[in-house]
Design a protein around this motif. Structure first.
Motif, PDB file in Angstrom:
ATOM      1  N   HIS A 166       0.813  -1.222   0.000  1.00  8.18           N
ATOM      2  CA  HIS A 166       0.000   0.000   0.000  1.00  8.18           C
ATOM      3  C   HIS A 166       0.843   1.268   0.000  1.00  8.18           C
ATOM      4  O   HIS A 166       0.362   2.329  -0.354  1.00  8.18           O
ATOM      5  N   ASP A 167       2.124   1.179   0.361  1.00  3.87           N
ATOM      6  CA  ASP A 167       3.029   2.334   0.323  1.00  3.87           C
ATOM      7  C   ASP A 167       3.831   2.394  -0.975  1.00  3.87           C
ATOM      8  O   ASP A 167       4.756   3.190  -1.099  1.00  3.87           O
ATOM      9  N   ARG A 168       3.477   1.539  -1.931  1.00  5.69           N
ATOM     10  CA  ARG A 168       4.116   1.466  -3.246  1.00  5.69           C
ATOM     11  C   ARG A 168       5.543   0.936  -3.187  1.00  5.69           C
ATOM     12  O   ARG A 168       6.369   1.228  -4.043  1.00  5.69           O
ATOM     13  N   HIS A 169       5.868   0.109  -2.192  1.00  8.06           N
ATOM     14  CA  HIS A 169       7.136  -0.607  -2.170  1.00  8.06           C
ATOM     15  C   HIS A 169       6.968  -1.856  -3.029  1.00  8.06           C
ATOM     16  O   HIS A 169       5.991  -2.581  -2.870  1.00  8.06           O
ATOM     17  N   MET A 170       7.901  -2.080  -3.934  1.00 13.68           N
ATOM     18  CA  MET A 170       7.812  -3.260  -4.779  1.00 13.68           C
ATOM     19  C   MET A 170       8.662  -4.375  -4.178  1.00 13.68           C
ATOM     20  O   MET A 170       9.766  -4.141  -3.710  1.00 13.68           O
ATOM     21  N   PHE A 171       8.117  -5.578  -4.196  1.00 15.96           N
ATOM     22  CA  PHE A 171       8.879  -6.719  -3.738  1.00 15.96           C
ATOM     23  C   PHE A 171       8.519  -7.932  -4.574  1.00 15.96           C
ATOM     24  O   PHE A 171       7.537  -7.945  -5.309  1.00 15.96           O
ATOM     25  N   GLU A 172       9.370  -8.946  -4.470  1.00 17.87           N
ATOM     26  CA  GLU A 172       9.244 -10.142  -5.290  1.00 17.87           C
ATOM     27  C   GLU A 172       9.195 -11.375  -4.398  1.00 17.87           C
ATOM     28  O   GLU A 172       9.921 -11.472  -3.420  1.00 17.87           O
ATOM     29  N   LEU A 173       8.339 -12.306  -4.761  1.00 14.07           N
ATOM     30  CA  LEU A 173       8.349 -13.648  -4.175  1.00 14.07           C
ATOM     31  C   LEU A 173       8.945 -14.567  -5.225  1.00 14.07           C
ATOM     32  O   LEU A 173       8.579 -14.496  -6.400  1.00 14.07           O
ATOM     33  N   HIS A 174       9.848 -15.422  -4.818  1.00 10.09           N
ATOM     34  CA  HIS A 174      10.540 -16.276  -5.769  1.00 10.09           C
ATOM     35  C   HIS A 174      10.639 -17.682  -5.213  1.00 10.09           C
ATOM     36  O   HIS A 174      10.890 -17.870  -4.029  1.00 10.09           O
ATOM     37  N   THR A 175      10.471 -18.687  -6.075  1.00  6.13           N
ATOM     38  CA  THR A 175      10.505 -20.071  -5.617  1.00  6.13           C
ATOM     39  C   THR A 175      11.895 -20.684  -5.660  1.00  6.13           C
ATOM     40  O   THR A 175      12.124 -21.702  -5.039  1.00  6.13           O
ATOM     41  N   GLY A 176      12.825 -20.106  -6.388  1.00  2.00           N
ATOM     42  CA  GLY A 176      14.169 -20.663  -6.486  1.00  2.00           C
ATOM     43  C   GLY A 176      15.117 -20.047  -5.472  1.00  2.00           C
ATOM     44  O   GLY A 176      14.911 -18.935  -4.997  1.00  2.00           O
TER      45      GLY A 176
END
Length: 65
Positions: free
Chosen positions: A42-52
């Motif tokens: 909601h604060d426009r921070h981008m993040f990634e979830l990754h399976t490897g």
């Protein structure tokens, strides 16, 4: 910020329902590098979830060079 997770679908549900994050991109790749989903909170921070793991990602990058 990148988080390595075992169950990408479960984490996606948690992020979208509990944290109200918005998915912006799903790589949907099932290769040596793994699958990634990118979100904004909601604060426009981008993040990634990754399976490897990092080791798997580096090995996949090395194989392509």
């Amino acid at each position: 910020m990148t988080f390595v997770v075992r169950d990408l679908d479960a984490m996606e549900e948690i992020l979208t329902t509990v944290l109200n994050a918005r998915k912006i991109y799903d790589s949907n790749r099932i290769d040596g590098e793994g699958r990634s989903i990118y979100f904004y909170d909601h604060d426009r921070h981008m993040f990634e979830l990754h399976t490897g793991t990092l080791a798997e990602r580096l090995a996949a990058y090395a194989a392509h060079t």
